[in-house]
Design an enzyme around this catalytic site. Structure first.
Site, PDB file in Angstrom:
ATOM      1  N   TRP A   1       0.868  -1.183   0.000  1.00  0.00           N
ATOM      2  CA  TRP A   1       0.000   0.000   0.000  1.00  0.00           C
ATOM      3  C   TRP A   1       0.907   1.237   0.000  1.00  0.00           C
ATOM      4  O   TRP A   1       1.827   1.313   0.836  1.00  0.00           O
ATOM      5  CB  TRP A   1      -0.874  -0.050   1.248  1.00  0.00           C
ATOM      6  CG  TRP A   1      -1.847   1.067   1.401  1.00  0.00           C
ATOM      7  CD1 TRP A   1      -2.722   1.543   0.468  1.00  0.00           C
ATOM      8  CD2 TRP A   1      -2.052   1.840   2.597  1.00  0.00           C
ATOM      9  NE1 TRP A   1      -3.465   2.567   1.009  1.00  0.00           N
ATOM     10  CE2 TRP A   1      -3.075   2.762   2.305  1.00  0.00           C
ATOM     11  CE3 TRP A   1      -1.491   1.835   3.867  1.00  0.00           C
ATOM     12  CZ2 TRP A   1      -3.536   3.676   3.246  1.00  0.00           C
ATOM     13  CZ3 TRP A   1      -1.947   2.736   4.806  1.00  0.00           C
ATOM     14  CH2 TRP A   1      -2.965   3.649   4.492  1.00  0.00           C
TER      15      TRP A   1
ATOM     16  N   ASP B   1      -0.940  -6.070   9.338  1.00  0.00           N
ATOM     17  CA  ASP B   1      -1.930  -5.092   8.902  1.00  0.00           C
ATOM     18  C   ASP B   1      -3.103  -5.878   8.325  1.00  0.00           C
ATOM     19  O   ASP B   1      -2.948  -6.591   7.327  1.00  0.00           O
ATOM     20  CB  ASP B   1      -1.306  -4.183   7.826  1.00  0.00           C
ATOM     21  CG  ASP B   1      -2.265  -3.080   7.371  1.00  0.00           C
ATOM     22  OD1 ASP B   1      -3.382  -2.996   7.920  1.00  0.00           O
ATOM     23  OD2 ASP B   1      -1.894  -2.316   6.461  1.00  0.00           O
TER      24      ASP B   1
ATOM     25  N   ALA C   1      -6.931  -5.269   7.062  1.00  0.00           N
ATOM     26  CA  ALA C   1      -7.931  -4.238   6.771  1.00  0.00           C
ATOM     27  C   ALA C   1      -9.111  -4.797   5.976  1.00  0.00           C
ATOM     28  O   ALA C   1     -10.022  -4.035   5.624  1.00  0.00           O
ATOM     29  CB  ALA C   1      -7.273  -3.094   5.994  1.00  0.00           C
TER      30      ALA C   1
ATOM     31  N   LYS D   1     -13.520  -1.183   5.878  1.00  0.00           N
ATOM     32  CA  LYS D   1     -14.030  -1.912   4.701  1.00  0.00           C
ATOM     33  C   LYS D   1     -15.067  -2.959   5.099  1.00  0.00           C
ATOM     34  O   LYS D   1     -16.098  -3.082   4.445  1.00  0.00           O
ATOM     35  CB  LYS D   1     -12.896  -2.620   3.957  1.00  0.00           C
ATOM     36  CG  LYS D   1     -11.569  -1.932   4.004  1.00  0.00           C
ATOM     37  CD  LYS D   1     -11.392  -0.915   2.899  1.00  0.00           C
ATOM     38  CE  LYS D   1     -10.048  -0.228   3.059  1.00  0.00           C
ATOM     39  NZ  LYS D   1      -9.685   0.622   1.976  1.00  0.00           N
TER      40      LYS D   1
END
Ligand code: LMR
Length: 400
Positions: free
Chosen positions: A131, A212, A214, A247
């Protein structure tokens, strides 16, 4: 303070794409840019479970007084078994702690602040491509980012060999960023067997994973998407987990996340939490409440929770079916779309030259990130063939 001496900063590429898309009058345009879920009709609606929870909050919330830098403690507690599973949560006991953060990005930044507080300029290994905001967030937090290749663009697959070579050079105590599921931007997660090899190196070399996550629930399902995270955390004395509800609860602009700390001992977890609270207080004082209150309300109510996970399952199924549609297009010009059905989550990274990406936008109204990342959820079933045609035409025109 000489503000006049500052030079203009370029806008964030992904966010700039949103305004370019909005200004495009073509009705046939396709938004494959920023990572948000979209329905077949191209909408990003508020989830029904969220609407119901919001209604309930309007009815029963008695105060909007301050909560403190840790945010909504009940939200953090309710999220733990979703992320770690009930058994591991119980097993970790006081070694596991956490706080509410300003989205997943806020969790990553607080993680960087915590690591830098313990060890200024500490080294963090970052598999690339990643990202685009990862490196600035970590560098901004004072970490020394060490990039390494983790994706084979030619085969569109996770590159285990390059990853193992890099991690075998890491020193004991180095931090390694790992995407829990639905890799952003490639969609190419390690297989279960590959995860086991990565975990072995992490354990053998005494590395500290910063996971991470998400997109839990948008790959396969809530449990499968947390499998790797739980397997890692069960094996290591220390870990950090940056979690985003943006999300999987569709709460994007509400900025809801959490940072979890797993320490070797409960006393270490408590000390880490005190540092995180101090960092939060010194930078934004405390996170906004609404989104976290919505998530807590959903997780605490069996009916709302069932409705939320049903909706999430539907979203994951739609993404998977678009992936299959794209994969069935096979080879399109120089791009092989076949591997997309094996990848997970919102994204795929297509090996496209900048002039092809520009032609797609200018001539065909197809908007994607400048690195060739597409948001799979931006496509309706009916637009898959049109996307394939545009992809072929733009490559042909660029080659002429
Ligand atoms: C993305 O990667 O598109 C999202 O995570 C949105 C963002 O903040 O970049």
């Amino acid at each position: 303070m000489p503000l006049d001496s500052l030079t203009q900063q370029p806008p964030d590429g992904l966010l700039a794409l949103m305004s370019q898309y909005a200004a495009d009058p073509r009705r046939t345009k396709l938004d494959l840019g920023v990572g948000v879920y979209r329905t077949e009709a191209g909408a990003t609606p508020v989830m029904a479970a969220v609407k119901l929870a919001e209604q309930r909050l309007v009815d029963i919330q008695g105060s909007k007084s301050y909560l403190g830098p840790e945010g909504d403690v009940e939200f953090v507690r309710a999220l733990q078994p979703v992320v770690f599973g009930a058994a591991l949560t119980a097993e970790l006991g006081g070694r596991l702690t956490g706080l509410q953060t300003v989205g997943g990005t806020g969790a990553l930044r607080l993680a960087a602040d915590l690591i830098a507080a313990a060890s200024p300029g500490h080294r963090l290994w970052l598999g690339t491509p990643s990202w685009p905001n990862h490196a600035p967030v970590f560098a901004g937090g004072g970490l020394h980012v060490r990039p390494y290749r983790q994706f084979d663009a030619a085969t569109q697959r996770f590159d285990l060999e390059a990853t193992l070579v890099a991690l075998n050079q890491a020193a004991t105590g180095d931090v390694v960023l790992l995407h829990g599921c639905c890799h952003n931007p490639t969609g190419a997660d390690p297989t279960a067997a590959q995860w086991d090899q990565i975990i072995e190196v992490v354990v053998q070399r005494g590395l500290v994973p910063l996971i991470d996550i998400a997109y839990q629930g948008l790959g396969q399902d809530l449990e499968s998407d947390a499998w790797a995270l739980r397997r890692i955390v069960a094996r290591v004395p220390q870990a950090l987990v940056a979690y985003s509800c943006d999300k999987n609860f569709g709460l994007y602009r509400e900025r809801v996340g959490a940072l979890f700390v797993v320490a070797a001992r409960a006393a270490g977890a408590e000390a880490a939490l005190s540092h995180l609270a101090a960092h939060a207080r010194a930078s934004y004082s405390m996170p906004a409440d609404h989104g976290a209150a919505v998530v807590r309300t959903i997780l605490a109510d069996a009916t709302l929770r069932a409705q939320w996970s049903d909706e999430l399952r539907g979203m994951a199924a739609r993404i998977a079916s678009i992936r299959n549609g794209l994969s069935a297009l096979g080879q399109v010009g120089l791009v092989d779309l076949t591997p997309l059905s094996q990848q997970r989550g919102l994204f795929a990274l297509l090996p496209l030259a900048p002039n092809v990406i520009e032609r797609l936008r200018v001539e065909h109204g197809v908007y994607m990130a400048g690195n060739g990342r597409i948001n799979i959820a931006g496509l309706a079933q009916s637009a898959v063939a049109r996307f394939g045609d545009a992809l072929a035409a733009a490559q042909t025109a660029a080659a002429a």
